[in-house]
Design a protein around this motif. Structure first.
Motif, short mmCIF file in Angstrom:
data_model
loop_
_atom_site.label_atom_id
_atom_site.label_comp_id
_atom_site.label_asym_id
_atom_site.label_seq_id
_atom_site.Cartn_x
_atom_site.Cartn_y
_atom_site.Cartn_z
N LEU A 9 0.85 -1.18 0.00
CA LEU A 9 0.00 0.00 0.00
C LEU A 9 0.90 1.24 0.00
O LEU A 9 1.69 1.42 -0.88
N ASP A 10 0.79 2.07 1.01
CA ASP A 10 1.55 3.32 1.04
C ASP A 10 3.01 3.10 1.43
O ASP A 10 3.32 2.23 2.23
N GLU A 11 3.86 3.94 0.89
CA GLU A 11 5.23 4.02 1.37
C GLU A 11 5.22 4.80 2.67
O GLU A 11 4.68 5.91 2.73
N ILE A 12 5.81 4.24 3.72
CA ILE A 12 5.79 4.90 5.02
C ILE A 12 7.18 5.24 5.54
O ILE A 12 7.32 5.83 6.61
N GLY A 13 8.19 4.91 4.79
CA GLY A 13 9.55 5.25 5.20
C GLY A 13 10.54 4.95 4.10
O GLY A 13 10.29 4.09 3.24
N ARG A 14 11.65 5.66 4.11
CA ARG A 14 12.69 5.43 3.09
C ARG A 14 14.04 5.78 3.69
O ARG A 14 14.21 6.80 4.34
N GLY A 15 15.01 4.90 3.45
CA GLY A 15 16.37 5.14 3.87
C GLY A 15 17.30 5.12 2.68
O GLY A 15 16.87 5.16 1.53
N ALA A 49 16.90 1.15 1.50
CA ALA A 49 15.64 0.40 1.54
C ALA A 49 14.45 1.35 1.66
O ALA A 49 14.58 2.51 2.07
N VAL A 50 13.29 0.81 1.30
CA VAL A 50 12.04 1.53 1.44
C VAL A 50 11.10 0.66 2.27
O VAL A 50 11.14 -0.57 2.19
N VAL A 51 10.27 1.32 3.09
CA VAL A 51 9.34 0.61 3.95
C VAL A 51 7.92 0.91 3.49
O VAL A 51 7.55 2.08 3.31
N HIS A 52 7.13 -0.14 3.29
CA HIS A 52 5.75 -0.01 2.86
C HIS A 52 4.80 -0.46 3.96
O HIS A 52 5.12 -1.37 4.73
N LEU A 53 3.65 0.16 4.01
CA LEU A 53 2.52 -0.44 4.70
C LEU A 53 1.94 -1.47 3.75
O LEU A 53 1.73 -1.19 2.57
N GLY A 54 1.74 -2.69 4.24
CA GLY A 54 1.24 -3.76 3.39
C GLY A 54 0.13 -4.54 4.06
O GLY A 54 -0.20 -4.33 5.22
N ALA A 91 -3.89 -12.75 5.20
CA ALA A 91 -5.06 -12.80 6.09
C ALA A 91 -5.74 -11.44 6.21
O ALA A 91 -6.71 -11.30 6.96
N GLY A 92 -5.23 -10.43 5.50
CA GLY A 92 -5.85 -9.10 5.53
C GLY A 92 -5.36 -8.22 6.65
O GLY A 92 -5.94 -7.16 6.89
N ARG A 93 -4.26 -8.60 7.32
CA ARG A 93 -3.72 -7.80 8.43
C ARG A 93 -2.65 -6.85 7.93
O ARG A 93 -1.90 -7.18 7.01
N GLU A 94 -2.59 -5.68 8.57
CA GLU A 94 -1.57 -4.70 8.21
C GLU A 94 -0.20 -5.13 8.72
O GLU A 94 -0.07 -5.60 9.86
N VAL A 95 0.81 -4.96 7.87
CA VAL A 95 2.19 -5.26 8.24
C VAL A 95 3.09 -4.17 7.67
O VAL A 95 2.67 -3.40 6.79
N ALA A 96 4.31 -4.11 8.15
CA ALA A 96 5.32 -3.22 7.59
C ALA A 96 6.31 -4.07 6.81
O ALA A 96 6.82 -5.08 7.33
N ILE A 97 6.57 -3.68 5.57
CA ILE A 97 7.43 -4.46 4.68
C ILE A 97 8.60 -3.58 4.23
O ILE A 97 8.41 -2.55 3.61
N LYS A 98 9.79 -4.01 4.57
CA LYS A 98 11.01 -3.29 4.19
C LYS A 98 11.67 -4.04 3.04
O LYS A 98 11.97 -5.24 3.17
N GLU A 99 11.88 -3.37 1.91
CA GLU A 99 12.54 -4.01 0.78
C GLU A 99 13.72 -3.16 0.33
O GLU A 99 13.71 -1.93 0.41
N LEU A 100 14.75 -3.84 -0.17
CA LEU A 100 15.89 -3.13 -0.70
C LEU A 100 15.50 -2.41 -1.99
O LEU A 100 14.70 -2.90 -2.77
#
Length: 280
Positions: free
Chosen positions: A14-20, A23-28, A32-41
């Motif tokens: 979903l939305d990008e919530i952080g960037r270094g 890597a970039v961090v997404h709200l995902g 099961a439909g639960r919100e998680v934070a996903i950090k990808e290179l």
């Protein structure tokens, strides 16, 4: 931030919530439909072996920690074309944003914040891990409940490495003096950073001021912490944790216990006197 419909592994981004820098961090959303934070290179680093190795170290460190005050590791895809790590999404505000918007924490709320953050740091240490970047930007607060996030530079205690003088790794204004001097990171270094973070929560000011990196580091090395306005017993406890000598700082677990005693009114002696008597 825009909304993404891309998927990564089994997760919808979903939305990008952080960037270094790497890597970039997404709200995902997980399957099961639960919100998680996903950090990808990012594209520039996804194929670099060293970036993948750093992400693997982050996963190994965070995966060892189990605490309600530390974001949980949920999943990872280190061998994927776009390496990623999935962690608990923590609602709330970064401590820095919270204090800027609403001012310092007060009274019982400050005591609970300091104690529970100490419990989180203690859990990291109990797992044999050093966080190395305890700072307002890496503490998410909901109510008075803090959650420690971002294990990007964390590592296992036994893998501690020596940094060179002048090499700053972490948030400079919250680094222990021994790290600025290039000494080995330790649990005591995290305790110093915990204290600097609590000082910020208590006063609304960075404890070693603003300005140039050189000026901030100079004040840290000289022990010039600004604790004006921090109430007791918080101020006395912070002075203990900000001691210049790492060996003279109590553990995070000790601080959590001392704060628990103060919150129930059962501590009759000054914090420094109690610790020094026990240490002796």
């Amino acid at each position: 931030m825009g909304t993404h419909r891309r998927r990564l592994g089994g997760y919808r981004l979903l939305d990008e919530i952080g960037r270094g820098s790497t890597a970039v961090v997404h709200l995902g959303i997980d399957p099961a439909g639960r919100e998680v934070a996903i950090k990808e290179l990012t594209d520039d680093f996804a194929g670099e072996p060293e970036a993948r190795a750093r992400l693997a170290r982050e996963i190994a460190a965070q995966g060892r920690v189990d605490s309600p005050y530390v974001a949980r590791l949920l999943d990872a895809g280190i061998a994927d074309e776009r390496p990623y790590v999935v962690v608990q999404y923590v609602p709330g505000l970064p401590l820095g944003d919270l204090i800027e918007a609403y001012g310092p924490l007060r009274g019982a709320r400050l005591l609970r914040f300091a104690r529970t953050l100490a419990l989180g740091v203690a859990a990291v240490h109990d797992a044999g891990v050093l966080h190395r970047d305890v700072s307002p930007g890496n503490v998410i607060v909901m109510g008075d409940r803090p959650t420690l996030i971002d294990f990007g530079i964390a590592h296992e205690t036994g893998a501690s490495r020596i940094t060179q003088p002048g090499m700053v790794i972490g948030t400079p204004a919250y680094l222990a003096p021994e790290l600025i001097e290039g000494q080995r990171a330790s649990t005591a270094s995290d305790v110093f950073s915990w204290a600097a973070t609590v000082a910020y929560a208590a006063t609304g000011r960075h404890p070693f001021g603003r300005g140039t990196l050189h000026g901030v580091c100079f004040r840290i090395l000289r022990g010039k912490a600004d604790l004006d306005g921090a109430p007791e017993p918080i101020a006395s406890l912070l002075r203990l944790a900000l001691r210049r000598d790492p060996a003279a700082r109590p553990t995070a677990r000790w601080f959590a216990g001392s704060l628990a005693q103060w919150s129930t009114g059962t501590s009759a002696r000054g914090p420094a006197r109690v610790f020094d008597r026990v240490a002796a």
